[in-house]
Design a protein around this motif. Sequence first.
Motif, PDB file in Angstrom:
ATOM      1  N   TYR A 263       0.794  -1.232   0.000  1.00 52.36           N
ATOM      2  CA  TYR A 263       0.000   0.000   0.000  1.00 52.36           C
ATOM      3  C   TYR A 263       0.826   1.283   0.000  1.00 52.36           C
ATOM      4  CZ  TYR A 263      -3.281   3.571   1.721  1.00 52.36           C
ATOM      5  OH  TYR A 263      -4.029   4.703   1.870  1.00 52.36           O
ATOM      6  N   ARG A 280       1.956  -5.820  -6.795  1.00 55.74           N
ATOM      7  CA  ARG A 280       0.535  -5.726  -6.413  1.00 55.74           C
ATOM      8  C   ARG A 280      -0.350  -6.501  -7.386  1.00 55.74           C
ATOM      9  NH1 ARG A 280       0.772   0.640  -4.470  1.00 55.74           N
ATOM     10  NH2 ARG A 280       2.163   0.176  -2.721  1.00 55.74           N
ATOM     11  N   SER A 304      -6.060   2.252  -4.469  1.00 56.29           N
ATOM     12  CA  SER A 304      -5.045   1.331  -3.965  1.00 56.29           C
ATOM     13  C   SER A 304      -5.340  -0.124  -4.285  1.00 56.29           C
ATOM     14  CB  SER A 304      -4.894   1.503  -2.449  1.00 56.29           C
ATOM     15  OG  SER A 304      -6.139   1.369  -1.792  1.00 56.29           O
ATOM     16  N   GLY A 305      -6.603  -0.464  -4.584  1.00 57.93           N
ATOM     17  CA  GLY A 305      -6.929  -1.844  -4.904  1.00 57.93           C
ATOM     18  C   GLY A 305      -6.809  -2.181  -6.380  1.00 57.93           C
ATOM     19  N   ASP A 367      -7.012  -3.042  -0.584  1.00 61.18           N
ATOM     20  CA  ASP A 367      -5.673  -3.354  -0.103  1.00 61.18           C
ATOM     21  C   ASP A 367      -5.668  -3.889   1.322  1.00 61.18           C
ATOM     22  OD1 ASP A 367      -4.913  -0.885   1.853  1.00 61.18           O
ATOM     23  OD2 ASP A 367      -6.092  -0.166   0.172  1.00 61.18           O
TER      24      ASP A 367
END
Length: 486
Positions: A263, A280, A304-305, A367
């Motif tokens: 993150y 990621r 962030s995802g 995240d």
Amino acid sequence: MRELPPSHPFDDDKLKEECGIFGVIGVADAANFVALGLHALQHRGQEAGGIVSHDAEQGFNSARRFGYVRDNFTKASLMETLPGPLAIGHVRYSTAGSKGAVIRDVQPFFGEFAMGGAAIAHNGNITNANALRRELIERGSIFQSSSDSECIIHLMARSFQSNIPERMKDALRRVEGAFSVVAMTRTKLIGVRDPLGVRPLVLGKIGDGWALSSETCALDIIGAEYVREIKPGEMVVINASGIESYRPFEPVEPRFCIFEHVYFSRPDSIIGDRSVYETRRQIGVELAREAPVDADLVCPVPDSGTPAAIGFSQESGIPYAMGIIRNQYMGRTFIEPTEQIRNMGVRLKLNVNRALIKGKRVILVDDSVVRGTTSIKIKQMILDAGAAEVHFRIASPPTAWPCFYGVDTPERGKLLAANMSEEEMREFIGVDSIKFISLDGLYRAVGEATGRNAKCPQYCDACFSGEYPVRPADMIAKGFELKAAE
């Protein structure tokens, strides 16, 4: 004391970034380069920022301001007060010291020593700061801030070494916890990482000059070439003659913060010669393998995802879709909200793509889950848009332990995973399923093919495992209980 605008409700359920540090030597108007670097590191701290520069004629100059870099350090009238070929800077999110807006807590800190002045900026957290502060005050030190980082300046002042780099070595040998440091004298730029290398620090080359940064993305913005990471336990001293490297600490096995991969770092940065974005995306691949589910769409919780959602979609074959749209102009704070506006919650920042979601079985990839309050709001938004099912897939293991190394985590009692099983969390959030990537799966995603070795983990994963590589002495003194030995 000046009050900051309240944080947006969306931000209350995220782990807060630590800080960002940046330094440049050997370029004209170094402070301008530092301002650009800090702008690229703004995701690591939005509360305040500061820059110290040195010029042969004017000496040391500093500016510290609340708010974003773009709102302060882009003004010519301010930058003209920071001349010289050497400068360091810091963006702050308070993890230690006063949580309010107190200008004296804003770094870099400056000290005048017998051999000249020095400024220092620190990313991380000193876990024995309270004990050090008591000792220093009893010996006559007068503190100007509530920041743990000021302990380093006072320890340097009390050292009997003949130059500032040696005094810094003396000081940092007394410090426990996690730290990456950039510092400057009249002629030198200094970078140091703690022996475990918990917090990041990288070296870049710009023309005839050099740069130190928390992340490689900040080197990119000034056109610097990434050279290498500063090694755990290494100190580099840079001047007009070049770079000298020292190893002032006893060698130990490094334990870099694994949450940087999940993150904190920007996806366009490089960690350990590996793209953060690619890591990621691979987390999403591992998550799809570990926790498959029949569904119609894979949607990230932006931003962030997003990389993990892309990886999940690619591995599962379920279409990727932007089911949630982020308001790019929201920023981290808003107008002074009325209670009615605050009750709108995440809708101020996120909105559901209703035409896409209606009637669909949706996988939401995020995240992390901290308190779970934002997850509940997002779930409800998806259901209100007519989704048939909502499934959460989380790109990190359950966050069950607080971090004491420079991340602002809630008390353990407020962490959802510290108090509930996975099934209880599913019921609490109110979704059809929730699954977290395993710790082994996370290690595989960051490049450790065999997963996590329990006897010798390669990263600091205390927020997931409860195994702290540095004993949090100050918190234990306040009553914090470590995980019982298994």
